[in-house]
Write an enzyme that holds these catalytic residues in place. Sequence first.
Site, PDB file in Angstrom:
ATOM      1  CE  LYS A 144      -6.586  -4.553   1.538  1.00  0.00           C
ATOM      2  NZ  LYS A 144      -5.425  -3.777   1.098  1.00  0.00           N
ATOM      3  CG  ASP A 169     -12.587  -3.868  -0.821  1.00  0.00           C
ATOM      4  OD1 ASP A 169     -12.258  -3.220  -1.848  1.00  0.00           O
ATOM      5  OD2 ASP A 169     -12.208  -5.019  -0.617  1.00  0.00           O
ATOM      6  CG  HIS A 170      -9.591   1.554  -2.309  1.00  0.00           C
ATOM      7  ND1 HIS A 170      -8.708   0.620  -1.875  1.00  0.00           N
ATOM      8  CD2 HIS A 170      -9.137   1.945  -3.530  1.00  0.00           C
ATOM      9  CE1 HIS A 170      -7.765   0.437  -2.783  1.00  0.00           C
ATOM     10  NE2 HIS A 170      -7.999   1.231  -3.814  1.00  0.00           N
ATOM     11  CE  LYS A 225      -9.986   1.043  -7.404  1.00  0.00           C
ATOM     12  NZ  LYS A 225      -9.014   2.105  -7.635  1.00  0.00           N
ATOM     13  CD  GLU A 275      -1.214  -2.774  -7.362  1.00  0.00           C
ATOM     14  OE1 GLU A 275      -1.498  -1.640  -6.966  1.00  0.00           O
ATOM     15  OE2 GLU A 275      -0.879  -3.693  -6.610  1.00  0.00           O
ATOM     16  CG  ASP A 284      -1.874  -5.644  -0.428  1.00  0.00           C
ATOM     17  OD1 ASP A 284      -2.274  -4.863   0.456  1.00  0.00           O
ATOM     18  OD2 ASP A 284      -1.410  -5.256  -1.525  1.00  0.00           O
ATOM     19  CG  HIS A 332      -8.822  -4.297  -3.227  1.00  0.00           C
ATOM     20  ND1 HIS A 332      -9.599  -3.647  -2.305  1.00  0.00           N
ATOM     21  CD2 HIS A 332      -7.549  -3.861  -3.004  1.00  0.00           C
ATOM     22  CE1 HIS A 332      -8.840  -2.845  -1.569  1.00  0.00           C
ATOM     23  NE2 HIS A 332      -7.595  -2.962  -1.971  1.00  0.00           N
ATOM     24  CE  LYS A 376       1.496  -4.640  -4.378  1.00  0.00           C
ATOM     25  NZ  LYS A 376       0.632  -3.453  -4.427  1.00  0.00           N
TER      26      LYS A 376
HETATM   27  C1  BG6 Z   1      -4.339  -1.398  -1.549  1.00  0.00           C
HETATM   28  C2  BG6 Z   1      -3.191  -2.353  -1.429  1.00  0.00           C
HETATM   29  O1  BG6 Z   1      -5.431  -1.835  -0.773  1.00  0.00           O
HETATM   30  O2  BG6 Z   1      -4.752  -1.303  -2.909  1.00  0.00           O
HETATM   31  C3  BG6 Z   1      -2.050  -1.913  -2.326  1.00  0.00           C
HETATM   32  O3  BG6 Z   1      -2.748  -2.417  -0.083  1.00  0.00           O
HETATM   33  C4  BG6 Z   1      -2.525  -1.730  -3.745  1.00  0.00           C
HETATM   34  O4  BG6 Z   1      -0.980  -2.863  -2.289  1.00  0.00           O
HETATM   35  C5  BG6 Z   1      -3.746  -0.824  -3.781  1.00  0.00           C
HETATM   36  O5  BG6 Z   1      -1.477  -1.140  -4.492  1.00  0.00           O
HETATM   37  C6  BG6 Z   1      -4.331  -0.767  -5.169  1.00  0.00           C
HETATM   38  O6  BG6 Z   1      -5.330   0.207  -5.224  1.00  0.00           O
HETATM   39  P1  BG6 Z   1      -5.655   0.982  -6.576  1.00  0.00           P
HETATM   40  O7  BG6 Z   1      -6.849   1.804  -6.255  1.00  0.00           O
HETATM   41  O8  BG6 Z   1      -4.440   1.776  -6.921  1.00  0.00           O
HETATM   42  O9  BG6 Z   1      -5.920  -0.077  -7.590  1.00  0.00           O
END
Ligand code: BG6
Length: 373
Positions: A33, A62-63, A67, A101, A120, A125, A225
């Site tokens: 992504k 989409d990681h 999870k 975050e 982003d 996500h 953020k």
């Molecule tokens: C990424 C974003 O895809 O996911 C980042 O580009 C973000 O901005 C991150 O910090 C958050 O991932 P995780 O797994 O730390 O929640």
Amino acid sequence: SVPRSAGGGLLGGEAGLARRVSPQSWTRIIIEKPFGRDLESARELNSIVQAVFDEEQVYRIDHYLGKETVQNLLAFRFSNGLWEPVWNRQYIDHVQITAAESVGIENRGTYYEEAGAMRDMVQSHMFQLLAVVAMEPPFSFEADAVRDEKVKVLRAIRPIATGTAREFTVKGQYVAGWVGGRQVPSYREEPKVSPTSRTETYVALKLFIDNWRWAGTPFYLRHGKHLPKRVTEVAIEFKRAPHLLFSNGTGGEQLEPNVLVARIQPDEGISLRFGAKVPGPAMQIRSVNMEFLYGSSFLRDSPEAYERLLLDCMLGDPTLFTRNDEAEQAWGFATQLLQEWEEDPVAEYEAGAWGPSEADALIERDGRRWRKP
Ligand code: BG6
């Protein structure tokens, strides 16, 4: 932009790497992504990719779907008979999805200026989290059965009507402040960021999913953020008991509603808040938590999201990857909102605070409050 060959035509698998050379062989492509930057570019990207690969060869990552705790939302909903009967507008007052975050943009000024929080995190996500929470039970756990249901949710999200963005959304940007005992500069002072930037580092949304299950139930989403801490959670707040038996000094009047919280990270787990009797001769009620914690229930570490997803790709299982129509559907909503936002000023919030006051107003107008996770 579309890559072109020397002759000016679209590049179309000229190296032949995407072709299957024997019945046992396979070629797959993983695409990270953001998949495009709006609906148009996502469609364009899809058509370039599909000119060379079949959809079943394409793995859009989409990681968040990798999870453990996100997959556990599926397990929690669909392996228990208890939740589904109450998982709807009759019993649920509203849903809050938070992806907070404490980090800032981490030297990614060039990328972030172009992306912003909506592209982003929210379009990808957070919409995936929303889809997993709101989807109908798939008829099987086979990839397309699951993804069909997720797409249906994304299609049912009510678009933000022209001129109503301020009623349903807030975009914010951090100014200098303190996070975790450290002083941080404002977004506009970050390297590679314009000093007059209007890029959002915070988003709050109030969404409706217009279908039978969710009609009238608000979903509040927020991401930012440089918020006070890193926490991602889905909180399902249930409606109150229809008739309060316990009042007149028993504590029953102040009793909080039942809240089911799926904690995605950190301190992964699930908790349920409910009223219980305080020990003693009087009928005193207080809210307590029933907790499931990954750390103590399963004495082994979860694989990293990317480990799981790369393995699934090698095994040829696309269940936890985004399908072409899913990506486009999520962009449809995001693109329209980004257009609505074009002329809107961005609300400021101090780094280390829970977002702009406008975001509090967004939910408080409805007589509700953001959780303090
Ligand atoms: C990424 C974003 O895809 O996911 C980042 O580009 C973000 O901005 C991150 O910090 C958050 O991932 P995780 O797994 O730390 O929640």
